[in-house]
Design a protein around this motif. Structure first.
Motif, PDB file in Angstrom:
ATOM      1  N   THR A 153      -0.970   3.956  -6.169  1.00 26.19           N
ATOM      2  CA  THR A 153      -0.418   2.787  -5.709  1.00 26.19           C
ATOM      3  C   THR A 153       1.068   2.583  -5.672  1.00 26.19           C
ATOM      4  OG1 THR A 153      -1.272   1.173  -7.224  1.00 26.19           O
ATOM      5  CG2 THR A 153      -2.409   1.247  -5.442  1.00 26.19           C
ATOM      6  N   ASP A 154       1.813   3.354  -6.703  1.00 24.12           N
ATOM      7  CA  ASP A 154       3.214   3.259  -6.869  1.00 24.12           C
ATOM      8  C   ASP A 154       3.813   4.116  -6.569  1.00 24.12           C
ATOM      9  OD1 ASP A 154       2.795   0.828  -8.593  1.00 24.12           O
ATOM     10  OD2 ASP A 154       2.248   1.877 -10.252  1.00 24.12           O
ATOM     11  N   THR A 155       3.044   5.314  -6.151  1.00 21.41           N
ATOM     12  CA  THR A 155       4.042   6.550  -5.580  1.00 21.41           C
ATOM     13  C   THR A 155       3.651   7.101  -4.140  1.00 21.41           C
ATOM     14  OG1 THR A 155       2.217   7.886  -6.624  1.00 21.41           O
ATOM     15  CG2 THR A 155       4.441   7.184  -7.853  1.00 21.41           C
ATOM     16  N   LEU A 156       2.480   6.761  -3.771  1.00 16.63           N
ATOM     17  CA  LEU A 156       2.255   7.405  -2.514  1.00 16.63           C
ATOM     18  C   LEU A 156       2.053   6.397  -1.446  1.00 16.63           C
ATOM     19  CD1 LEU A 156      -1.416   9.288  -3.499  1.00 16.63           C
ATOM     20  CD2 LEU A 156       0.858  10.063  -3.697  1.00 16.63           C
ATOM     21  N   ASN A 157       2.410   7.022  -0.218  1.00 17.77           N
ATOM     22  CA  ASN A 157       2.613   6.261   1.128  1.00 17.77           C
ATOM     23  C   ASN A 157       1.310   6.113   1.798  1.00 17.77           C
ATOM     24  OD1 ASN A 157       5.291   5.950   0.808  1.00 17.77           O
ATOM     25  ND2 ASN A 157       5.716   7.763   1.894  1.00 17.77           N
ATOM     26  N   VAL A 158       0.249   6.942   1.532  1.00 20.51           N
ATOM     27  CA  VAL A 158      -1.088   7.145   1.926  1.00 20.51           C
ATOM     28  C   VAL A 158      -1.946   6.909   0.872  1.00 20.51           C
ATOM     29  CG1 VAL A 158      -2.792   7.833   3.345  1.00 20.51           C
ATOM     30  CG2 VAL A 158      -0.432   8.237   4.243  1.00 20.51           C
ATOM     31  N   ILE A 159      -2.634   5.905   0.609  1.00 20.12           N
ATOM     32  CA  ILE A 159      -3.416   5.679  -0.783  1.00 20.12           C
ATOM     33  C   ILE A 159      -4.781   5.947  -0.583  1.00 20.12           C
ATOM     34  CG2 ILE A 159      -3.773   4.208  -2.743  1.00 20.12           C
ATOM     35  CD1 ILE A 159      -1.204   2.865  -1.907  1.00 20.12           C
ATOM     36  N   PRO A 160      -5.474   6.705  -1.151  1.00 20.61           N
ATOM     37  CA  PRO A 160      -7.209   7.029  -1.194  1.00 20.61           C
ATOM     38  C   PRO A 160      -7.538   5.868  -1.968  1.00 20.61           C
ATOM     39  CG  PRO A 160      -6.000   8.335  -3.086  1.00 20.61           C
ATOM     40  CD  PRO A 160      -4.893   7.632  -2.285  1.00 20.61           C
ATOM     41  N   VAL A 161      -8.606   5.074  -1.152  1.00 22.04           N
ATOM     42  CA  VAL A 161      -9.323   4.074  -1.699  1.00 22.04           C
ATOM     43  C   VAL A 161     -10.782   4.284  -1.732  1.00 22.04           C
ATOM     44  CG1 VAL A 161      -9.422   1.532  -1.709  1.00 22.04           C
ATOM     45  CG2 VAL A 161      -7.465   2.596  -1.434  1.00 22.04           C
ATOM     46  N   PRO A 162     -11.601   4.355  -2.708  1.00 21.60           N
ATOM     47  CA  PRO A 162     -13.146   4.503  -2.496  1.00 21.60           C
ATOM     48  C   PRO A 162     -13.614   3.357  -1.711  1.00 21.60           C
ATOM     49  CG  PRO A 162     -12.514   5.036  -4.889  1.00 21.60           C
ATOM     50  CD  PRO A 162     -11.027   4.269  -3.974  1.00 21.60           C
ATOM     51  N   PRO A 163     -14.579   3.393  -0.653  1.00 26.48           N
ATOM     52  CA  PRO A 163     -15.026   2.195   0.148  1.00 26.48           C
ATOM     53  C   PRO A 163     -16.113   1.574  -0.637  1.00 26.48           C
ATOM     54  CG  PRO A 163     -16.215   4.410   0.787  1.00 26.48           C
ATOM     55  CD  PRO A 163     -15.187   4.645  -0.279  1.00 26.48           C
ATOM     56  N   ASN A 164     -16.407   0.367  -0.161  1.00 24.96           N
ATOM     57  CA  ASN A 164     -17.482  -0.552  -0.661  1.00 24.96           C
ATOM     58  C   ASN A 164     -17.395  -0.762  -2.340  1.00 24.96           C
ATOM     59  OD1 ASN A 164     -18.259  -0.989   1.930  1.00 24.96           O
ATOM     60  ND2 ASN A 164     -19.392   1.134   1.576  1.00 24.96           N
ATOM     61  N   THR A 165     -16.102  -0.746  -2.770  1.00 31.43           N
ATOM     62  CA  THR A 165     -16.062  -0.990  -4.220  1.00 31.43           C
ATOM     63  C   THR A 165     -15.429  -2.466  -4.506  1.00 31.43           C
ATOM     64  OG1 THR A 165     -15.288   1.370  -4.629  1.00 31.43           O
ATOM     65  CG2 THR A 165     -14.655  -0.177  -6.269  1.00 31.43           C
ATOM     66  N   ARG A 166     -16.405  -3.286  -5.051  1.00 32.28           N
ATOM     67  CA  ARG A 166     -16.214  -4.633  -5.115  1.00 32.28           C
ATOM     68  C   ARG A 166     -15.972  -5.116  -6.685  1.00 32.28           C
ATOM     69  NH1 ARG A 166     -19.634  -3.958  -0.826  1.00 32.28           N
ATOM     70  NH2 ARG A 166     -18.851  -4.865   1.004  1.00 32.28           N
ATOM     71  N   ALA A 217       2.463   0.895   2.681  1.00 33.59           N
ATOM     72  CA  ALA A 217       1.521   1.926   2.529  1.00 33.59           C
ATOM     73  C   ALA A 217       0.517   1.853   3.262  1.00 33.59           C
ATOM     74  CB  ALA A 217       1.438   2.317   0.921  1.00 33.59           C
ATOM     75  N   SER A 218      -0.128   2.932   3.506  1.00 29.36           N
ATOM     76  CA  SER A 218      -1.633   2.829   4.418  1.00 29.36           C
ATOM     77  C   SER A 218      -2.668   3.257   3.614  1.00 29.36           C
ATOM     78  CB  SER A 218      -1.599   3.609   5.917  1.00 29.36           C
ATOM     79  OG  SER A 218      -1.251   5.011   5.464  1.00 29.36           O
ATOM     80  N   LEU A 219      -3.824   2.767   3.848  1.00 27.59           N
ATOM     81  CA  LEU A 219      -4.913   3.339   2.967  1.00 27.59           C
ATOM     82  C   LEU A 219      -5.848   4.166   3.576  1.00 27.59           C
ATOM     83  CD1 LEU A 219      -5.910  -0.489   1.463  1.00 27.59           C
ATOM     84  CD2 LEU A 219      -3.924   1.279   0.762  1.00 27.59           C
ATOM     85  N   ARG A 220      -6.707   5.197   3.170  1.00 31.60           N
ATOM     86  CA  ARG A 220      -7.403   5.853   3.697  1.00 31.60           C
ATOM     87  C   ARG A 220      -8.867   5.953   2.772  1.00 31.60           C
ATOM     88  NH1 ARG A 220      -7.386  11.669   2.018  1.00 31.60           N
ATOM     89  NH2 ARG A 220      -5.641  11.914   0.449  1.00 31.60           N
ATOM     90  N   SER A 221      -9.820   5.799   3.301  1.00 33.37           N
ATOM     91  CA  SER A 221     -11.332   5.827   2.561  1.00 33.37           C
ATOM     92  C   SER A 221     -11.668   7.021   2.098  1.00 33.37           C
ATOM     93  CB  SER A 221     -12.289   5.469   3.612  1.00 33.37           C
ATOM     94  OG  SER A 221     -13.421   5.230   3.020  1.00 33.37           O
ATOM     95  N   VAL A 222     -11.773   7.299   0.995  1.00 32.19           N
ATOM     96  CA  VAL A 222     -12.001   8.426   0.185  1.00 32.19           C
ATOM     97  C   VAL A 222     -13.134   8.178  -0.843  1.00 32.19           C
ATOM     98  CG1 VAL A 222     -11.300  10.400  -1.249  1.00 32.19           C
ATOM     99  CG2 VAL A 222      -9.863   9.424   0.530  1.00 32.19           C
ATOM    100  N   GLU A 223     -14.388   9.011  -0.913  1.00 31.05           N
ATOM    101  CA  GLU A 223     -15.529   8.872  -1.699  1.00 31.05           C
ATOM    102  C   GLU A 223     -15.093   9.617  -3.007  1.00 31.05           C
ATOM    103  OE1 GLU A 223     -18.023   7.333  -1.216  1.00 31.05           O
ATOM    104  OE2 GLU A 223     -18.303   7.013   0.781  1.00 31.05           O
ATOM    105  N   LEU A 224     -15.364   8.938  -4.219  1.00 33.51           N
ATOM    106  CA  LEU A 224     -15.275   9.655  -5.346  1.00 33.51           C
ATOM    107  C   LEU A 224     -16.222   9.299  -6.166  1.00 33.51           C
ATOM    108  CD1 LEU A 224     -11.527   8.352  -6.366  1.00 33.51           C
ATOM    109  CD2 LEU A 224     -12.270  10.537  -5.672  1.00 33.51           C
ATOM    110  N   PRO A 225     -17.512  10.353  -5.918  1.00 33.88           N
ATOM    111  CA  PRO A 225     -18.787  10.077  -6.443  1.00 33.88           C
ATOM    112  C   PRO A 225     -18.480  10.504  -8.012  1.00 33.88           C
ATOM    113  CG  PRO A 225     -18.783  12.228  -5.088  1.00 33.88           C
ATOM    114  CD  PRO A 225     -17.357  11.375  -4.826  1.00 33.88           C
ATOM    115  N   ASN A 226     -19.526   9.992  -8.677  1.00 30.70           N
ATOM    116  CA  ASN A 226     -19.631  10.332 -10.188  1.00 30.70           C
ATOM    117  C   ASN A 226     -18.457   9.973 -11.046  1.00 30.70           C
ATOM    118  OD1 ASN A 226     -22.163  11.555  -9.976  1.00 30.70           O
ATOM    119  ND2 ASN A 226     -21.204  13.518  -9.189  1.00 30.70           N
TER     120      ASN A 226
END
Length: 392
Positions: A153-166, A217-226
């Motif tokens: 979040t401090d360096t990228l312009n497109v940030i990978p974010v795991p979905p449905n994480t609350r 920055a924009s966000l993109r949904s990325v799965e990070l299993p395990n």
């Protein structure tokens, strides 16, 4: 006025508990492996080791209450189970002071080893024939901060974010207030839960953080299993813990930012232990480095290397992203590879608890730097020099 033993008194929650005890004119006694820990004036220090059982009898002698904050996601069997068992025994032998302990909401439902250990520690306390009180709290705001910072979040312009994480994060100080209030209230012989005032998705938390920082920055949904992120994933909104906290996530980020007189140097600039082990200069420079990242620390900013890189994760886990590839968590015992001239976007430690260590073998050109920072174009993770590199 009560004499109160605090375990884990040099940690984030423990320090907040000590401060609250002093504010309420109680006398805190901190059990620590350090001989001279940096504590507030008025706090008594007793040298000992919870996991070894040393110093426990002296630590519990004459106290009216124990606030048990010590915990170790890295070694839960030794600390959370073994340490709690020995502390309970010492408390019973000393006259049965009020035993107050902090746990985590969901430990009775999660299969994660750390959560199972925390739940077993709860049972040890409840069955110990002591006056007791247990507080399960949701994750601290600071925990959420380390999670999202590890995503770049401090360096990228497109940030990978795991979905449905609350998360339902709560202020550390508010949990400390409740633990100290129980000293005065007396034993409840119950497990109570407390959470922050909001249940937010990780996307919402990241957007709030970016607003406060003034970053676009924009966000993109990325799965990070395990990964640790998967532990907080749910396709359905979770049942929230009872709301006891008042500080919202926005308020925490705002206060965290302002307390540092604006945003501090990003963690990518924090010194990282890099130990050069082998180097051969002619005709190819071979560099072998050990890289250690403390919990939640971000590695180097977006960069390239002058040659291919081969790596092995020795301890913990690393969140990697190379341009053109989905982010991935590499765990202990796994290997990774970066082709020549590849744009490396992330190399962070996503765990707020454990350090991460990896060994990297870099094949480069003699007299050339082993790492060259890369500036990103606005709104993308593409380099400003338009040299996209080869990451396949």
């Amino acid at each position: 006025m009560a004499n109160v033993l605090v375990t884990g008194g040099t940690g984030g929650l423990g320090r907040a508990v000590v401060a609250q005890l002093l504010a309420q004119r109680h006398i805190p006694r901190v059990l620590s492996r350090q001989t001279s820990p940096d504590l507030l004036p008025g706090a008594e220090t007793l040298t000992g080791d919870l996991t070894a059982g040393s110093g426990l009898r002296e630590a519990v002698k004459g106290v009216d209450a124990i606030i048990h904050c010590a915990s170790s996601p890295k070694a839960p069997l030794a600390t959370d189970i073994g340490g709690t068992r020995m502390l309970v025994q010492a408390a019973r032998e000393s006259g049965s002071p009020h035993f107050i302990s902090v746990s985590i909401v969901g430990v009775d439902r999660s299969p994660a080893p750390y959560y199972r250990a925390k739940h077993e520690a709860e049972l040890l306390i409840a069955q110990a024939k002591l006056p007791w009180s247990l507080v399960r709290a949701t994750q601290f705001h600071s925990f959420g901060l380390r999670l999202l910072q590890s995503l770049g979040t401090d360096t990228l312009n497109v940030i990978p974010v795991p979905p449905n994480t609350r998360l339902q994060t709560i202020a550390t100080e508010e949990v400390a207030e409740r633990l100290v209030a129980l000293v005065e209230h007396g034993a409840t012989q119950q497990i109570e839960e407390m959470g922050g005032p909001q249940v937010l998705t990780l996307e919402e938390m990241v957007q709030s953080y970016l607003r406060e920082r003034g970053r676009k920055a924009s966000l993109r949904s990325v799965e990070l299993p395990n990964s640790l992120f998967a532990a907080f994933r749910s396709d359905e909104p979770p049942s929230p813990a009872p709301v006891r906290g008042k500080q919202t996530w926005d308020e925490f980020v705002r206060s965290w930012y302002r307390e540092r007189d604006g945003y501090p140097a990003p963690k990518a600039q924090v010194p990282i232990l890099m130990e050069k082990m082998v180097q051969v200069h002619d005709p190819v420079q071979v560099s072998v480095l050990t890289v250690t990242l403390d919990p939640g620390v971000q590695g180097a900013p977006p960069h390239r290397h002058p040659g291919p890189v081969f790596g092995y994760v020795v301890e913990g886990e690393i969140l990697f992203e190379m341009r053109g590839h989905a982010p991935r968590i590499y765990k202990q015992g796994e290997v990774f590879y970066e082709p020549y001239n590849c744009l490396h976007l992330l190399a962070n430690n996503p765990s707020p608890f454990r350090r991460a260590v990896f060994v990297a073998v870099l094949l480069g050109e003699p007299s050339q730097p082993i790492l060259t920072p890369v500036h990103l174009q606005a709104g993308t993770n593409d380099p400003v020099d338009n040299c996209l590199g080869a990451c396949s």
